[in-house]
Design an enzyme around this catalytic site. Structure first.
Site, mmCIF file in Angstrom:
data_model
loop_
_atom_site.group_PDB
_atom_site.id
_atom_site.type_symbol
_atom_site.label_atom_id
_atom_site.label_comp_id
_atom_site.label_asym_id
_atom_site.label_seq_id
_atom_site.Cartn_x
_atom_site.Cartn_y
_atom_site.Cartn_z
ATOM 1 N N LYS A 192 -0.417 5.066 3.871
ATOM 2 C CA LYS A 192 0.821 5.489 3.393
ATOM 3 C C LYS A 192 1.288 6.905 4.067
ATOM 4 O O LYS A 192 0.301 7.513 4.936
ATOM 5 C CB LYS A 192 0.753 6.019 2.001
ATOM 6 C CG LYS A 192 1.962 6.244 1.261
ATOM 7 C CD LYS A 192 2.379 4.942 0.666
ATOM 8 C CE LYS A 192 3.633 5.017 -0.035
ATOM 9 N NZ LYS A 192 3.926 3.603 -0.736
ATOM 10 N N ASP B 102 9.851 4.369 1.228
ATOM 11 C CA ASP B 102 9.175 4.648 -0.193
ATOM 12 C C ASP B 102 10.414 5.647 -0.770
ATOM 13 O O ASP B 102 11.373 5.580 -0.389
ATOM 14 C CB ASP B 102 7.853 5.439 -0.071
ATOM 15 C CG ASP B 102 7.282 5.440 -1.540
ATOM 16 O OD1 ASP B 102 6.650 4.416 -1.869
ATOM 17 O OD2 ASP B 102 7.013 6.571 -2.005
HETATM 18 O O1 2IT Z 1 4.637 1.533 -2.550
HETATM 19 C C1 2IT Z 1 4.935 0.459 -1.802
HETATM 20 O O2 2IT Z 1 4.382 -0.907 -1.808
HETATM 21 C C2 2IT Z 1 6.164 0.731 -0.827
HETATM 22 N N1 2IT Z 1 6.590 1.639 -0.768
HETATM 23 C C3 2IT Z 1 6.513 -0.360 -0.039
HETATM 24 C C4 2IT Z 1 5.552 -0.614 1.283
HETATM 25 C C5 2IT Z 1 5.896 -1.212 2.431
HETATM 26 O O3 2IT Z 1 5.289 -1.228 3.390
HETATM 27 O O4 2IT Z 1 6.749 -2.223 2.098
#
Ligand code: 2IT
Length: 444
Positions: free
Chosen positions: A124, A164
């Site tokens: 993340k 996100d």
């Molecule tokens: O919390 C999540 O799963 C997302 N924000 C999507 C992450 C992604 O790599 O599509």
């Protein structure tokens, strides 16, 4: 596994990182039983290795605002675990972003991504940059400055970011554009891209659609259906939008959306053009929902959350810890059937305990909102193959994946009395996949 010892160690090393410690405690406490059935896990210190990220990048993001003033934000990427595939996870731009928030999100992402059946590790990233009230040019300059630092740490087989909170199609476009220029390659290192440059159909809808496919299965497994059910949704962003679309299509009635300013209650149902109006609200960058109430002449409750409304289904779609113990008590008193987290860690530990104690169907974010990252995985596949699938093909794969996740939760979460503890099921299934991959690859 000695949870208290592990937690005390983490608290001493990372004091005050409340969200991260909360997410770790939840997972460890639900996997203890299966962990102890595998003495080799304890010997290899799998738990101790899993709870610390592989590495964290922290960087300064200086940029110039429209007045010519220099602004300085902080940027991060937390690469948590890549035992089963390249690091994968979103980027969050919000004033509340701290290392604790990104570590909790990266940790959750490991198990969520494992559940999707696709080969993706957990990561993340983000910044405390606040997009509220910023001009398009400011957002672009900030995204470019952010990527000047981040690009060295990512790559199509290394680490694949996505959106996100605060990072949608516009931001992904600016971020990806700068990556492509710096890396001198066009290999789709981001997901959630525009359709013209490698994005996947259904990716914008995927978190909401997947969430509703999952909730539908939860209800059907317990002998209910979505038809005619009332639904409270929080938030009004991309996830809330997709959830409202699919809930309505499947015959339910969405009666609330919310923002930091309060919630609106639309007893006739938020459907059709009203759902599209949510997109206008988001693009206005004001972060409020009150204009919906004014436009459609429905009540607005300032400073309150939608969980006080009597509904059959509650879907937190906004942010972490947005549904607390008092909210859970109110929902239970109102006879709620099902709570499905489309936000990450939407419920507090007290709320979860209450829902489980009262045998309310509770779907954790790791399972319920996994359709977003799963479709990101499908975008990666399309990019690697240099092709694009039709919306129907992507949607069919998404439905299959959500069904597989549901099955894994039932397999590891069904109790003697028949009640399904989806939290335990999701954590155990996700953990086992990652732990086995770590065991097979040695101490790293
Ligand atoms: O919390 C999540 O799963 C997302 N924000 C999507 C992450 C992604 O790599 O599509």
């Amino acid at each position: 596994m000695n949870i208290e010892k592990i937690m005390q160690g983490l608290e001493a090393k990372h004091p005050g990182e409340m969200e991260y410690l909360q997410a770790v405690r939840e997972v460890l406490s639900t996997i203890t039983e299966v962990y102890n059935e595998h003495p080799e896990f304890e010997k290899a210190k799998i738990a101790e290795r899993l709870v610390e990220p592989d590495r964290i990048f922290t960087f300064k993001v200086p940029w110039v605002d429209d007045k010519g003033e220099v602004q300085v934000n902080l940027g991060y990427r937390v690469q948590f675990n890549n035992a089963i595939g390249p690091y994968k996870g979103g980027i969050r731009f919000h004033s509340s972003v701290t290392l604790s928030i990104l570590k909790f999100l990266g940790f959750e992402q490991i198990f969520k991504n494992a559940l999707t059946t696709l080969p993706m590790g957990g990561a993340k990233g983000g910044s405390d940059f606040n997009p509220r009230g910023k001009s398009d040019a400011e957002v672009m300059r900030f995204c470019q400055a952010f990527m000047v630092e981040l690009w060295r740490h990512i790559g199509p087989e290394t680490d694949v970011p996505a959106g996100d909170i605060g990072v949608g199609a516009r931001e992904v476009g600016y971020l990806y554009g700068m990556y492509r220029k710096l890396a001198r390659e066009n290999t789709g290192v981001f997901t959630g891209k525009g359709l013209e440059f490698g994005g996947s159909l259904i990716r914008p809808e995927a978190t909401g659609f997947g969430g509703l496919y999952f909730v539908k299965q939860m209800l059907e497994t317990a002998g209910h259906s979505l038809q005619g059910k009332t639904v409270a949704i929080s938030g009004f962003g991309n996830v809330a939008w997709g959830a409202a679309l699919k809930a309505t299509e499947l015959g339910a009635k969405v009666v609330t959306i919310s923002g930091p300013d309060g919630y609106v209650y639309d007893e006739n149902g938020i459907s059709g053009e009203k759902i599209e109006y949510m997109v206008d609200l988001r693009l206005s960058c004001n972060d409020i929902v009150q204009p919906y109430a004014e436009k459609y002449g429905v009540p607005f409750f300032a400073g309150r959350r939608p969980w006080e409304v009597k509904v059959d289904i509650a879907l937190p779609c906004a942010t972490q810890n947005e549904l607390n113990g008092n909210d859970a008590r109110q929902l239970i008193a109102n006879g709620v059937l099902c709570v499905g987290e489309l936000s990450n860690m939407g419920c507090t530990p007290e709320a979860i305990d209450l829902l489980l104690d009262h045998k309310v169907m509770y779907g954790p974010g790791k399972a319920v909102n996994a359709g977003g990252v799963a479709t990101s995985g499908l975008e990666m596949t399309q990019n690697a193959m240099h092709i694009s699938w039709s919306a129907a093909e992507v949607d069919a794969k998404l439905q299959q994946i959500m069904s597989d996740i549901h099955e894994q939760c039932v397999r590891y979460g069904r109790q003697q009395d028949g009640y399904i503890n989806y939290m335990k099921g999701a954590n155990v299934a996700g953990f086992l996949k990652v732990a086995k991959a770590m065991m097979a690859q040695g101490v790293l």
